[in-house]
Design a protein around this motif. Sequence first.
Motif, mmCIF file in Angstrom:
data_model
loop_
_atom_site.group_PDB
_atom_site.id
_atom_site.type_symbol
_atom_site.label_atom_id
_atom_site.label_comp_id
_atom_site.label_asym_id
_atom_site.label_seq_id
_atom_site.Cartn_x
_atom_site.Cartn_y
_atom_site.Cartn_z
ATOM 1 N N ALA A 106 0.865 -1.139 0.000
ATOM 2 C CA ALA A 106 -0.110 0.101 -0.073
ATOM 3 C C ALA A 106 0.957 1.353 0.094
ATOM 4 C CB ALA A 106 -0.914 0.008 1.301
ATOM 5 N N LEU A 107 1.997 1.356 0.754
ATOM 6 C CA LEU A 107 2.830 2.333 0.970
ATOM 7 C C LEU A 107 3.576 2.603 -0.515
ATOM 8 C CD1 LEU A 107 4.045 4.789 2.509
ATOM 9 C CD2 LEU A 107 5.535 3.265 3.633
ATOM 10 N N ALA A 108 4.061 1.477 -0.917
ATOM 11 C CA ALA A 108 4.727 1.685 -2.347
ATOM 12 C C ALA A 108 3.704 2.076 -3.299
ATOM 13 C CB ALA A 108 5.472 0.196 -2.689
ATOM 14 N N ALA A 109 2.654 1.364 -3.404
ATOM 15 C CA ALA A 109 1.684 2.046 -4.315
ATOM 16 C C ALA A 109 1.337 3.639 -4.223
ATOM 17 C CB ALA A 109 0.376 1.133 -4.104
ATOM 18 N N LEU A 110 0.960 4.067 -3.046
ATOM 19 C CA LEU A 110 0.788 5.476 -2.841
ATOM 20 C C LEU A 110 2.178 6.269 -3.430
ATOM 21 C CD1 LEU A 110 -0.890 7.557 -1.513
ATOM 22 C CD2 LEU A 110 0.360 7.329 0.574
ATOM 23 N N LEU A 111 3.416 5.842 -3.060
ATOM 24 C CA LEU A 111 4.454 6.829 -3.668
ATOM 25 C C LEU A 111 4.626 6.668 -5.043
ATOM 26 C CD1 LEU A 111 7.141 5.154 -0.961
ATOM 27 C CD2 LEU A 111 6.018 7.563 -0.964
ATOM 28 N N LEU A 112 4.138 5.219 -5.789
ATOM 29 C CA LEU A 112 4.285 5.324 -7.027
ATOM 30 C C LEU A 112 3.199 5.991 -7.827
ATOM 31 C CD1 LEU A 112 4.849 1.437 -7.216
ATOM 32 C CD2 LEU A 112 6.455 3.190 -8.022
ATOM 33 N N ALA A 113 1.959 6.204 -7.144
ATOM 34 C CA ALA A 113 0.855 7.178 -7.659
ATOM 35 C C ALA A 113 1.214 8.467 -7.658
ATOM 36 C CB ALA A 113 -0.312 6.743 -6.947
ATOM 37 N N ALA A 114 2.023 8.933 -6.460
ATOM 38 C CA ALA A 114 2.466 10.194 -6.525
ATOM 39 C C ALA A 114 3.573 10.674 -7.688
ATOM 40 C CB ALA A 114 2.964 10.409 -4.969
ATOM 41 N N GLY A 115 4.297 9.639 -7.748
ATOM 42 C CA GLY A 115 5.225 9.787 -9.009
ATOM 43 C C GLY A 115 4.626 9.938 -10.148
ATOM 44 N N TRP A 116 3.764 9.160 -10.410
ATOM 45 C CA TRP A 116 2.832 9.270 -11.638
ATOM 46 C C TRP A 116 2.220 10.866 -11.960
ATOM 47 C CZ3 TRP A 116 -1.896 10.607 -12.951
ATOM 48 C CH2 TRP A 116 -2.496 10.331 -14.178
ATOM 49 N N ALA A 117 1.768 11.006 -10.619
ATOM 50 C CA ALA A 117 0.756 12.390 -10.681
ATOM 51 C C ALA A 117 1.862 13.414 -11.336
ATOM 52 C CB ALA A 117 0.288 12.643 -9.488
ATOM 53 N N ASN A 118 3.199 13.317 -10.515
ATOM 54 C CA ASN A 118 4.188 14.471 -10.869
ATOM 55 C C ASN A 118 4.687 14.463 -12.309
ATOM 56 O OD1 ASN A 118 6.149 16.495 -10.526
ATOM 57 N ND2 ASN A 118 7.595 14.838 -10.191
ATOM 58 N N LEU A 119 5.062 13.070 -12.689
ATOM 59 C CA LEU A 119 5.666 13.270 -13.855
ATOM 60 C C LEU A 119 4.494 13.398 -15.176
ATOM 61 C CD1 LEU A 119 8.040 10.258 -13.382
ATOM 62 C CD2 LEU A 119 8.594 12.805 -13.620
ATOM 63 N N ALA A 120 3.320 12.949 -14.910
ATOM 64 C CA ALA A 120 2.362 12.855 -16.170
ATOM 65 C C ALA A 120 2.036 14.164 -16.605
ATOM 66 C CB ALA A 120 0.991 12.264 -15.650
ATOM 67 N N ARG A 121 2.259 15.038 -15.691
ATOM 68 C CA ARG A 121 2.075 16.457 -16.128
ATOM 69 C C ARG A 121 2.702 16.882 -17.417
ATOM 70 N NH1 ARG A 121 4.055 20.497 -11.954
ATOM 71 N NH2 ARG A 121 5.670 18.846 -11.650
ATOM 72 N N GLY A 122 4.112 16.233 -17.639
ATOM 73 C CA GLY A 122 4.961 16.457 -18.671
ATOM 74 C C GLY A 122 4.085 15.900 -20.128
ATOM 75 N N ALA A 123 3.485 15.425 -20.027
ATOM 76 C CA ALA A 123 2.571 15.010 -21.408
ATOM 77 C C ALA A 123 1.962 16.023 -21.934
ATOM 78 C CB ALA A 123 1.637 13.743 -21.094
ATOM 79 N N ALA A 124 1.719 16.971 -21.422
ATOM 80 C CA ALA A 124 0.938 18.131 -22.071
ATOM 81 C C ALA A 124 2.355 18.984 -22.665
ATOM 82 C CB ALA A 124 0.464 19.134 -20.991
ATOM 83 N N HIS A 125 3.370 18.709 -22.596
ATOM 84 C CA HIS A 125 4.412 19.486 -23.289
ATOM 85 C C HIS A 125 5.396 18.565 -24.253
ATOM 86 C CE1 HIS A 125 3.369 22.945 -20.464
ATOM 87 N NE2 HIS A 125 3.260 21.747 -19.550
ATOM 88 N N PRO A 126 4.798 17.726 -25.079
ATOM 89 C CA PRO A 126 5.393 16.854 -25.805
ATOM 90 C C PRO A 126 6.756 17.517 -26.642
ATOM 91 C CG PRO A 126 3.546 16.724 -26.655
ATOM 92 C CD PRO A 126 3.357 17.901 -25.608
ATOM 93 N N GLY A 127 7.584 16.716 -27.063
ATOM 94 C CA GLY A 127 8.454 17.223 -28.161
ATOM 95 C C GLY A 127 9.458 17.900 -27.661
ATOM 96 N N VAL A 128 10.081 18.856 -28.209
ATOM 97 C CA VAL A 128 11.379 19.621 -28.138
ATOM 98 C C VAL A 128 10.925 20.313 -26.725
ATOM 99 C CG1 VAL A 128 12.631 21.800 -28.898
ATOM 100 C CG2 VAL A 128 11.895 19.787 -30.518
ATOM 101 N N PRO A 129 9.617 21.123 -26.619
ATOM 102 C CA PRO A 129 9.432 21.861 -25.248
ATOM 103 C C PRO A 129 9.626 20.993 -24.018
ATOM 104 C CG PRO A 129 7.868 22.343 -26.951
ATOM 105 C CD PRO A 129 8.638 21.123 -27.427
ATOM 106 N N TYR A 130 9.474 19.745 -24.029
ATOM 107 C CA TYR A 130 9.473 19.068 -23.019
ATOM 108 C C TYR A 130 10.472 18.922 -21.789
ATOM 109 C CZ TYR A 130 9.353 15.154 -19.576
ATOM 110 O OH TYR A 130 9.443 14.453 -18.460
ATOM 111 N N ARG A 131 11.899 19.006 -22.383
ATOM 112 C CA ARG A 131 12.882 18.819 -21.451
ATOM 113 C C ARG A 131 13.111 20.429 -20.808
ATOM 114 N NH1 ARG A 131 14.407 15.114 -25.730
ATOM 115 N NH2 ARG A 131 15.411 13.420 -24.864
#
Length: 388
Positions: free
Chosen positions: A13-38
Amino acid sequence: MRPSVPSRLAPYALAALLLAAGWANLARGAAHPGVPYRPWAFAHQSYSDLLAMGGDRYFNGGRPLPYLEDRIEYPVLLGLALWLPSFAPGGPLGYFTAGYLALAACGLLAVWLLRRLPGSDPWWLAATPALVVYAGLNWDLLPIALTVGALVALSRGRSGLAGALCALGVAAKLYPVALVPGAAALLWRRPRDLARFGGALGAVLLAVNLPVALAAPESWSWFFRFNGQRGAENSIWEALPFALSPAALNRITAVPLLLAAAAAALAAWRAGSRGDASGAAALRLGTGLVLVTWITVNKVWSPQYALYALLAGALAAAPRWMMGALSAMALLDYWTAFAYRARGMDPAFRDLAVHPGEWLRTALHLAFALWLARALWRAARAPAPELS
């Protein structure tokens, strides 16, 4: 007394919670694909190689075949891990989510396997906040799960399965080879098991690599050529007041790594004479020592390598305060690495934050390697059973 259901589920449960928080942070970058992403990701402390490398290849409608049509600087299984999510619907977010879910599954599988590996501490991997920033940074949770799977198979006498899982781990990243010296030494007195382990290791490595090597030799070998010619990057070697050539770095860093591998082999061979439990403990400690030595002296440092130090702590069941120290360093290292890039590699920030951080990280990992070496030495020196 058997643990209650909540206590058995707590690490997942704790690992899943941490993994979900990681997805929420990183998934924001999907709105900035390509050259602007980095630049966006560096500025927002939200960088992932999944989105960066996927955007380089797949977000404009193409799907080049790994190695045959696309040169990739990773071993074969990681090339596949990069490519397969391109079939997921949903554009950049769908691609990232598919890849991240696979890595999260690997992380939870590693925790599950650690709970089945006697003498290990799964909380080192399940409870570290480093999961939030590193689970989706690169694909390292895949070889980590395969490494633990190989160790569990060895602990249960399934040497052929262990060799196959180790080979798959090496075909994803080289780090799982850290268990080979100890495993080979541990099985030395059991030639049949050693043959099964070595045979499965070689057969799976050939099965995975040979077709690609024959079909696209230049692309397949690029991983080795690319890494051989790299200089000091983000490592302690970069913080030195003088520069060393890639060839010199390759030779210098090989020495402590070979010494750690020899120590792991010797300890496993000696401890193995006293029975399965002693040999298994030496194998876990030796694997951890090789991993930590490797990432510490490596000429290239990537922030997610912190996961291998945490894996070593889990295998050794090291004190939890060490997990706290390594996790804090991992978070600081993440912030420093990407704040530096967000500042355009500002020399002042490099001198005031990046290089001191590299020295601090190296000192901490060296101290942990010494702790592992001491524990391994104690395991190897334990008295042999008396002959009746």
